[in-house]
Design a protein around this motif. Structure first.
Motif, PDB file in Angstrom:
ATOM      1  N   UNK A  45       0.840  -1.212   0.000  1.00  0.00           N
ATOM      2  CA  UNK A  45       0.000   0.000   0.000  1.00  0.00           C
ATOM      3  C   UNK A  45       0.872   1.257   0.000  1.00  0.00           C
ATOM      4  N   UNK A  46       1.950   1.223   0.757  1.00  0.00           N
ATOM      5  CA  UNK A  46       2.850   2.371   0.780  1.00  0.00           C
ATOM      6  C   UNK A  46       3.435   2.666  -0.588  1.00  0.00           C
ATOM      7  N   UNK A  47       3.883   1.624  -1.279  1.00  0.00           N
ATOM      8  CA  UNK A  47       4.431   1.803  -2.630  1.00  0.00           C
ATOM      9  C   UNK A  47       3.350   2.285  -3.594  1.00  0.00           C
ATOM     10  N   UNK A  48       2.140   1.748  -3.474  1.00  0.00           N
ATOM     11  CA  UNK A  48       1.048   2.177  -4.344  1.00  0.00           C
ATOM     12  C   UNK A  48       0.765   3.665  -4.183  1.00  0.00           C
ATOM     13  N   UNK A  49       0.956   4.171  -2.992  1.00  0.00           N
ATOM     14  CA  UNK A  49       0.701   5.584  -2.771  1.00  0.00           C
ATOM     15  C   UNK A  49       1.885   6.455  -3.178  1.00  0.00           C
ATOM     16  N   UNK A  50       3.114   5.947  -2.996  1.00  0.00           N
ATOM     17  CA  UNK A  50       4.319   6.740  -3.298  1.00  0.00           C
ATOM     18  C   UNK A  50       4.601   6.859  -4.793  1.00  0.00           C
ATOM     19  N   UNK A  51       4.301   5.842  -5.573  1.00  0.00           N
ATOM     20  CA  UNK A  51       4.649   5.855  -7.000  1.00  0.00           C
ATOM     21  C   UNK A  51       4.010   7.022  -7.750  1.00  0.00           C
ATOM     22  N   UNK A  52       2.719   7.320  -7.567  1.00  0.00           N
ATOM     23  CA  UNK A  52       2.136   8.457  -8.300  1.00  0.00           C
ATOM     24  C   UNK A  52       2.762   9.814  -7.945  1.00  0.00           C
ATOM     25  N   UNK A  79      10.749   2.673  -9.252  1.00  0.00           N
ATOM     26  CA  UNK A  79      11.410   3.770  -8.548  1.00  0.00           C
ATOM     27  C   UNK A  79      12.913   3.605  -8.751  1.00  0.00           C
ATOM     28  N   UNK A  80      13.596   4.630  -9.283  1.00  0.00           N
ATOM     29  CA  UNK A  80      15.023   4.480  -9.597  1.00  0.00           C
ATOM     30  C   UNK A  80      15.877   3.966  -8.440  1.00  0.00           C
TER      31      UNK A  80
END
Length: 195
Positions: free
Chosen positions: A113-120, A163-164
């Motif tokens: 969930x954290x990654x789903x929110x951070x990517x955008x 994410x690079x």
């Protein structure tokens, strides 16, 4: 551990109506054994204990993620707090999750969930912190030993690749306290469809 895996598989079928393949139950048990053995021989005097949150390197954003189980109603909560390299809070999120039955699973869901929110947000460098040593070690490997949650791990690894610079690190519970409190706060969240 194999005997425990058989017992666990039976209980999942009887009490949760979940059918686990024998290989999944055995892999789960062996993963737990491996984590136990890794910590068993550790000399606690030689371990540096990080007890407070620390700033990430310049130009890096640090999301702390955690999950919490609510046995009373069979749900769980996810907490995320995102800070920049100056320690400024960019966002704090609390979300209730349903259909989660194991602590390891909710910890994985918290990272997902954290990654789903951070990517955008278009962040270029993330240092993700979790207080699950097992997951930090397993997610660093090319393949995940616990087949029960393989789909979640695949999703996490796919998102990490977008994410690079993205790393997942283990921190003690004390250093992840804010995310843990947000995860516990999710118990009071009413709407589970929006976060």
């Amino acid at each position: 551990m194999i005997a425990w895996a058989c017992w666990y598989r039976r209980n999942q079928w009887v009490f949760e109506e979940k059918h686990l393949e024998p290989a999944e139950a055995v892999n789960h048990a062996l993963c737990l054994l491996k984590a136990f053995q890794a910590t068993k021989g550790t000399n606690s005097n030689g371990i540096k204990r990080v007890t407070k949150w620390q700033l990430p390197p310049q130009g890096t954003t640090k999301p702390n993620m955690d999950g919490a189980m609510f046995k009373e109603d069979g749900s769980a909560g996810v907490g995320l707090i995102l800070r920049d390299w100056e320690g400024k809070v960019i966002m704090a999120i609390s979300k209730r999750e349903s259909a989660v039955v194991e602590p390891l699973e909710i910890e994985l869901v918290a990272i997902l969930r954290g990654l789903q929110f951070c990517i955008p947000l278009g962040l270029q460098a993330l240092t993700i912190e979790t207080d699950s040593l097992i997951l930090a070690q397993e997610l660093a490997k090319p393949e995940f030993a616990n087949a029960m949650f393989g789909n979640i791990v695949i999703d996490i690894k796919q998102m990490q690749s977008r994410i690079p610079v993205c790393s997942i690190l283990y921190v003690n519970r004390e250093a992840n306290e804010s995310a843990h409190r947000l995860a516990r706060f999710a118990r009071s969240v009413v709407d589970t469809s929006v976060w």
